[in-house]
Motif scaffolding. Sequence first.
Motif, PDB file in Angstrom:
ATOM      1  N   GLY A   7       0.832  -1.199   0.000  1.00  0.00           N
ATOM      2  CA  GLY A   7       0.000   0.000   0.000  1.00  0.00           C
ATOM      3  C   GLY A   7       0.864   1.245   0.000  1.00  0.00           C
ATOM      4  N   ARG A   8       0.209   2.401  -0.171  1.00  0.00           N
ATOM      5  CA  ARG A   8       0.931   3.668  -0.242  1.00  0.00           C
ATOM      6  C   ARG A   8       0.879   4.459   1.048  1.00  0.00           C
ATOM      7  NH1 ARG A   8      -2.098   4.241  -5.075  1.00  0.00           N
ATOM      8  NH2 ARG A   8      -3.186   6.030  -4.159  1.00  0.00           N
ATOM      9  N   ASN A   9       0.125   3.989   2.051  1.00  0.00           N
ATOM     10  CA  ASN A   9      -0.016   4.776   3.274  1.00  0.00           C
ATOM     11  C   ASN A   9       0.720   4.160   4.456  1.00  0.00           C
ATOM     12  OD1 ASN A   9      -1.573   2.581   3.959  1.00  0.00           O
ATOM     13  ND2 ASN A   9      -3.491   3.722   4.236  1.00  0.00           N
ATOM     14  N   ASN A  10       1.664   3.256   4.167  1.00  0.00           N
ATOM     15  CA  ASN A  10       2.409   2.628   5.249  1.00  0.00           C
ATOM     16  C   ASN A  10       3.751   2.140   4.711  1.00  0.00           C
ATOM     17  OD1 ASN A  10       2.344  -0.432   4.567  1.00  0.00           O
ATOM     18  ND2 ASN A  10       0.215   0.206   4.312  1.00  0.00           N
ATOM     19  N   GLY A  11       4.601   1.646   5.616  1.00  0.00           N
ATOM     20  CA  GLY A  11       5.908   1.145   5.223  1.00  0.00           C
ATOM     21  C   GLY A  11       6.036  -0.355   5.369  1.00  0.00           C
ATOM     22  N   LEU A  12       4.893  -1.069   5.355  1.00  0.00           N
ATOM     23  CA  LEU A  12       4.901  -2.514   5.546  1.00  0.00           C
ATOM     24  C   LEU A  12       5.452  -3.201   4.303  1.00  0.00           C
ATOM     25  CD1 LEU A  12       4.098  -4.848   7.413  1.00  0.00           C
ATOM     26  CD2 LEU A  12       1.834  -4.820   6.348  1.00  0.00           C
ATOM     27  N   ARG A  13       6.578  -3.894   4.452  1.00  0.00           N
ATOM     28  CA  ARG A  13       7.223  -4.569   3.334  1.00  0.00           C
ATOM     29  C   ARG A  13       6.849  -6.048   3.344  1.00  0.00           C
ATOM     30  NH1 ARG A  13       9.341  -2.014  -0.800  1.00  0.00           N
ATOM     31  NH2 ARG A  13      11.081  -3.464  -0.966  1.00  0.00           N
ATOM     32  N   SER A 164     -14.176   2.266   2.827  1.00  0.00           N
ATOM     33  CA  SER A 164     -13.956   3.691   2.585  1.00  0.00           C
ATOM     34  C   SER A 164     -14.312   4.524   3.811  1.00  0.00           C
ATOM     35  CB  SER A 164     -14.792   4.150   1.385  1.00  0.00           C
ATOM     36  OG  SER A 164     -14.414   3.475   0.214  1.00  0.00           O
ATOM     37  N   ARG A 165     -15.395   4.152   4.466  1.00  0.00           N
ATOM     38  CA  ARG A 165     -15.780   4.873   5.692  1.00  0.00           C
ATOM     39  C   ARG A 165     -14.732   4.672   6.779  1.00  0.00           C
ATOM     40  NH1 ARG A 165     -19.353   7.567   8.558  1.00  0.00           N
ATOM     41  NH2 ARG A 165     -19.902   6.912  10.686  1.00  0.00           N
ATOM     42  N   ALA A 166     -14.238   3.447   6.921  1.00  0.00           N
ATOM     43  CA  ALA A 166     -13.229   3.174   7.943  1.00  0.00           C
ATOM     44  C   ALA A 166     -11.950   3.969   7.676  1.00  0.00           C
ATOM     45  CB  ALA A 166     -12.921   1.680   7.982  1.00  0.00           C
ATOM     46  N   VAL A 167     -11.524   4.033   6.409  1.00  0.00           N
ATOM     47  CA  VAL A 167     -10.328   4.790   6.053  1.00  0.00           C
ATOM     48  C   VAL A 167     -10.523   6.270   6.371  1.00  0.00           C
ATOM     49  CG1 VAL A 167      -8.909   5.572   4.114  1.00  0.00           C
ATOM     50  CG2 VAL A 167      -9.540   3.161   4.314  1.00  0.00           C
ATOM     51  N   THR A 168     -11.691   6.806   6.035  1.00  0.00           N
ATOM     52  CA  THR A 168     -11.977   8.216   6.281  1.00  0.00           C
ATOM     53  C   THR A 168     -11.976   8.526   7.771  1.00  0.00           C
ATOM     54  OG1 THR A 168     -13.292   8.358   4.255  1.00  0.00           O
ATOM     55  CG2 THR A 168     -13.625  10.075   5.904  1.00  0.00           C
ATOM     56  N   LEU A 169     -12.624   7.672   8.566  1.00  0.00           N
ATOM     57  CA  LEU A 169     -12.668   7.891  10.019  1.00  0.00           C
ATOM     58  C   LEU A 169     -11.268   7.853  10.615  1.00  0.00           C
ATOM     59  CD1 LEU A 169     -15.782   5.738  10.978  1.00  0.00           C
ATOM     60  CD2 LEU A 169     -15.582   8.223  11.169  1.00  0.00           C
ATOM     61  N   MET A 199     -11.204   1.293  -5.420  1.00  0.00           N
ATOM     62  CA  MET A 199     -11.088   1.929  -4.106  1.00  0.00           C
ATOM     63  C   MET A 199      -9.685   1.759  -3.541  1.00  0.00           C
ATOM     64  SD  MET A 199     -12.639   0.663  -0.514  1.00  0.00           S
ATOM     65  CE  MET A 199     -11.528  -0.741  -0.685  1.00  0.00           C
ATOM     66  N   ALA A 200      -9.141   0.528  -3.616  1.00  0.00           N
ATOM     67  CA  ALA A 200      -7.806   0.274  -3.087  1.00  0.00           C
ATOM     68  C   ALA A 200      -6.767   1.139  -3.802  1.00  0.00           C
ATOM     69  CB  ALA A 200      -7.458  -1.204  -3.222  1.00  0.00           C
ATOM     70  N   GLU A 201      -6.904   1.249  -5.114  1.00  0.00           N
ATOM     71  CA  GLU A 201      -5.989   2.093  -5.883  1.00  0.00           C
ATOM     72  C   GLU A 201      -6.097   3.552  -5.445  1.00  0.00           C
ATOM     73  OE1 GLU A 201      -3.829   1.684  -8.575  1.00  0.00           O
ATOM     74  OE2 GLU A 201      -3.865  -0.488  -8.413  1.00  0.00           O
ATOM     75  N   ALA A 202      -7.320   4.039  -5.322  1.00  0.00           N
ATOM     76  CA  ALA A 202      -7.532   5.447  -5.003  1.00  0.00           C
ATOM     77  C   ALA A 202      -7.063   5.796  -3.602  1.00  0.00           C
ATOM     78  CB  ALA A 202      -9.015   5.799  -5.167  1.00  0.00           C
ATOM     79  N   LEU A 203      -7.279   4.889  -2.636  1.00  0.00           N
ATOM     80  CA  LEU A 203      -6.952   5.168  -1.242  1.00  0.00           C
ATOM     81  C   LEU A 203      -5.575   4.653  -0.836  1.00  0.00           C
ATOM     82  CD1 LEU A 203     -10.415   4.391   0.426  1.00  0.00           C
ATOM     83  CD2 LEU A 203      -9.520   6.580  -0.394  1.00  0.00           C
ATOM     84  N   GLY A 204      -4.883   4.005  -1.754  1.00  0.00           N
ATOM     85  CA  GLY A 204      -3.532   3.550  -1.456  1.00  0.00           C
ATOM     86  C   GLY A 204      -3.461   2.345  -0.551  1.00  0.00           C
ATOM     87  N   LEU A 205      -4.460   1.462  -0.619  1.00  0.00           N
ATOM     88  CA  LEU A 205      -4.501   0.288   0.244  1.00  0.00           C
ATOM     89  C   LEU A 205      -3.835  -0.911  -0.421  1.00  0.00           C
ATOM     90  CD1 LEU A 205      -8.236   0.511   1.394  1.00  0.00           C
ATOM     91  CD2 LEU A 205      -6.234   1.510   2.504  1.00  0.00           C
ATOM     92  N   GLY A 206      -3.069  -1.669   0.341  1.00  0.00           N
ATOM     93  CA  GLY A 206      -2.577  -2.933  -0.159  1.00  0.00           C
ATOM     94  C   GLY A 206      -3.739  -3.883  -0.375  1.00  0.00           C
ATOM     95  N   ALA A 207      -3.592  -4.836  -1.301  1.00  0.00           N
ATOM     96  CA  ALA A 207      -4.675  -5.764  -1.625  1.00  0.00           C
ATOM     97  C   ALA A 207      -4.144  -7.194  -1.576  1.00  0.00           C
ATOM     98  CB  ALA A 207      -5.251  -5.465  -3.006  1.00  0.00           C
ATOM     99  N   ALA A 208      -4.692  -8.000  -0.663  1.00  0.00           N
ATOM    100  CA  ALA A 208      -4.356  -9.421  -0.576  1.00  0.00           C
ATOM    101  C   ALA A 208      -5.471 -10.208  -1.250  1.00  0.00           C
ATOM    102  CB  ALA A 208      -4.201  -9.842   0.883  1.00  0.00           C
ATOM    103  N   LEU A 209      -5.110 -11.065  -2.184  1.00  0.00           N
ATOM    104  CA  LEU A 209      -6.080 -11.741  -3.046  1.00  0.00           C
ATOM    105  C   LEU A 209      -6.149 -13.218  -2.676  1.00  0.00           C
ATOM    106  CD1 LEU A 209      -4.693 -10.234  -6.388  1.00  0.00           C
ATOM    107  CD2 LEU A 209      -6.213  -9.141  -4.715  1.00  0.00           C
ATOM    108  N   THR A 280      -0.586   0.333  -6.206  1.00  0.00           N
ATOM    109  CA  THR A 280      -0.510  -0.159  -4.838  1.00  0.00           C
ATOM    110  C   THR A 280      -0.247  -1.657  -4.893  1.00  0.00           C
ATOM    111  OG1 THR A 280      -1.668  -0.171  -2.708  1.00  0.00           O
ATOM    112  CG2 THR A 280      -2.990  -0.636  -4.660  1.00  0.00           C
ATOM    113  N   GLY A 281       0.054  -2.290  -3.774  1.00  0.00           N
ATOM    114  CA  GLY A 281       0.513  -3.663  -3.792  1.00  0.00           C
ATOM    115  C   GLY A 281      -0.595  -4.694  -3.869  1.00  0.00           C
TER     116      GLY A 281
END
Length: 351
Positions: A7-13, A164-169, A199-209, A280-281
């Motif tokens: 993701g783009r909002n953290n440093g988790l490698r 999206s609500r959780a990210v905003t809060l 949504m993940a792309e827009a908010l910078g969230l990593g995505a586990a599939l 994002t990842g």
Amino acid sequence: MRYLTFGRNNGLRVSEYALGTGTFGTRWGSGSDTADIAKIFDRFDEAGGTFVDTADVYQFGESEEHLGGLLAGRRDRFTLATKFSNGLDPAAGVMGTGNSRKSMVQAVEGSLRRLRTDRIDLLWVHFPDSVTPVEEIVRGLDDLTRAGKILYGGLSNFPAWRTSRAVTLSELRGHAPIAAVQFEYSLVERTADREILPMAEALGLGAALWSPLAGGLLTGKYRSGEAGRLTDWQRLVHTEDTTRKTRVVDELQAIAAELGVPSARVAMAWLRELGARATTGYVPIIGPRTPAQLEDYLGALDVRLDAEQFRRLDEAGRPELGQPHESAAEQTQHVLGGPDIDFRRPQIPVA
């Protein structure tokens, strides 16, 4: 094995594969025995894998127990993710399930004991329970982060609007950010193209599939009558019950023949290429039950699809987006003069 920031909002490698451990144990009536579990984990480590995904409910706690032993002496080499929501005990009832602060804290304390560790790198809320307010979930994850029990929080199998609500809060209240989302995704299950991936792309969230091979369908083995989740678990699988799924399997097998590799490796190569095109990842969660299955997943890391092969697979599995996406795409095409833009992949600039 490649590595990426989740993701783009953290440093988790993390590594480009996550090792899913739902088969680590036999309390569900099927799974991997102790010897195979050790071989799978050690081979994943040897191949450079660092991302491990489990849940308290997997094999009713046995998965976490196995991992606790396997991680001894090498805990810091791994990003360890676990989940809670359903409860460890099948008879736990309403007092031991759900996403309330009480359930969250109890689940984390139990997972820490079974995993024999002092922190969880990524805690997933496994499922929305339709009862616990999002505000309570976000605050609970923040409290556990501040306490050092977890490092990051994520949402699994949540609809896009709840995430999206959780990210905003979390942003507005200065809480620890929601780092990532987890959901089912494969060539035959691409519902996430409608809302969750954009949504993940827009908010910078990593995505586990999860279930990247659709429970074994994309290996082609069910066409030859081989066993697998379809016969062992009889759940979390897909069958060729639509013309689109049949079209995907046909195309997979055709490209596999062109490349001289198994169909499963082609399906994983498509996901790998898709992730490389994202901002994002994207990390597939692989779930090998045997060491041989793990080798097939690892073999996919050497498979390269050309642009035409990627396009053929993408078109074979492309879902209908429905409304309002189709009308919005038509309007945007009209305003921009009909440019060649794939509206399933939002054009998000990276800051």
